[in-house]
Design an enzyme around this catalytic site. Structure first.
Site, mmCIF file in Angstrom:
data_model
loop_
_atom_site.group_PDB
_atom_site.id
_atom_site.type_symbol
_atom_site.label_atom_id
_atom_site.label_comp_id
_atom_site.label_asym_id
_atom_site.label_seq_id
_atom_site.Cartn_x
_atom_site.Cartn_y
_atom_site.Cartn_z
ATOM 1 N N SER A 34 0.908 -1.331 0.002
ATOM 2 C CA SER A 34 -0.033 0.041 -0.111
ATOM 3 C C SER A 34 0.874 1.276 -0.113
ATOM 4 O O SER A 34 1.860 1.310 0.946
ATOM 5 C CB SER A 34 -0.995 0.090 1.211
ATOM 6 O OG SER A 34 -1.556 1.229 1.367
ATOM 7 N N ASP B 2 -4.703 3.097 -2.624
ATOM 8 C CA ASP B 2 -5.895 3.152 -1.896
ATOM 9 C C ASP B 2 -6.760 4.465 -2.041
ATOM 10 O O ASP B 2 -6.206 5.268 -1.704
ATOM 11 C CB ASP B 2 -5.334 3.290 -0.236
ATOM 12 C CG ASP B 2 -5.084 1.655 0.342
ATOM 13 O OD1 ASP B 2 -4.031 1.530 1.007
ATOM 14 O OD2 ASP B 2 -5.910 0.936 0.027
ATOM 15 N N ASP C 92 -6.295 -7.205 3.957
ATOM 16 C CA ASP C 92 -5.712 -5.947 3.807
ATOM 17 C C ASP C 92 -6.036 -5.017 5.252
ATOM 18 O O ASP C 92 -7.156 -4.895 5.694
ATOM 19 C CB ASP C 92 -6.602 -5.137 2.771
ATOM 20 C CG ASP C 92 -6.072 -3.690 2.696
ATOM 21 O OD1 ASP C 92 -6.616 -3.000 1.872
ATOM 22 O OD2 ASP C 92 -4.899 -3.130 3.235
ATOM 23 N N GLY D 129 -3.263 -3.805 8.717
ATOM 24 C CA GLY D 129 -2.704 -4.400 9.925
ATOM 25 C C GLY D 129 -1.890 -5.778 9.824
ATOM 26 O O GLY D 129 -1.626 -6.441 10.665
#
Ligand code: DX5
Ligand code: ZN
Length: 220
Positions: A7, A34, A179, A181
């Protein structure tokens, strides 16, 4: 085979080009884009993600994994199709009807792009089953969408297992992307449960050596 989609939401300002080159050299499989519109989620990254995507298309051949966290899915599909992503994933919760879901699936395919459907932590996995035969990937959010750097929600692991079992029982060929953590402490749990595409932002971008983390996340 496990793939890693980094990301780029929180790439440091002014270090974008250097970071993208380093990520490519570190063998990320995708750039995870994102896209947030400030309506489906509070943050608005729309313009920035379009700029980043356009720039990446110029300097890299790596595929773009576009994650739409937007209310106006149709318009966003059309706008982000212009950067020729490998896959566009939209949120089931942004669709007002099943008919709309099928409409977006067709629209993405008409743009020669693979299709993903994302579900938020509170959405039951059963809600996505009927669409699975028509899509390439299901994205299970392991945090509430809207920002990076959040804690992994362990209760999502059961959902990944449930989806993997349904895919196997129905002989479907679908990637399971997770998606939010995902890091060196949580990646084994999600892979064991059946995830094969791992999104990571903080875990990779905060590392001194991106490749060490990416290699670890890729391990079966
Ligand atoms: C959250 C985004 C995620 C997030 C991942 O809404 O969809 O892709 O940026 O970032 P980390 O890996 O830091 O949780
Ligand atoms: Zn994402």
């Amino acid at each position: 085979m496990i793939e890693v989609s980094t990301s780029i939401l929180n790439v440091k300002k002014g270090e974008e080009a250097d970071t993208f080159f380093k990520l490519e050299a570190s063998k990320t499989d995708y750039f995870h884009i994102d896209v947030m519109d400030g309506k489906f989620v509070k943050n608005n990254t729309y313009k920035k993600m379009l700029e980043y995507s356009t720039y990446i298309k110029r300097i890299s051949n790596l595929p773009l994994d576009v994650h739409l966290m937007v209310k106006d899915v149709k318009n966003s599909i059309e706008e982000f199709s212009s950067v020729e992503p490998n896959i566009i994933t939209f949120h089931l919760e942004a669709c007002k009807s099943k008919q709309e879901v099928y409409e977006y699936i067709s629209l993405i395919k008409e743009n020669n792009c693979r299709v993903g459907i994302a579900i938020k932590p509170n959405t039951k996995i059963e809600e996505v089953y009927e669409f699975l035969p028509y899509i390439h990937m299901c994205l299970i959010m392991t945090v509430e969408p809207g920002k990076g750097g959040q804690e992994f929600l362990h209760e999502m692991t059961k959902k990944i297992k449930q989806l993997k079992q349904y895919i196997n029982e129905n002989n479907l060929e679908i990637d399971i992307e997770v998606d939010g953590g995902i890091n060196l402490n949580t990646h084994e749990e999600v892979k064991k449960a059946g995830a094969n595409v791992i999104v990571a932002g903080t875990a990779i971008l905060m590392a001194k050596d991106y490749k060490v983390i990416i290699d670890e996340l890729k391990k079966n």
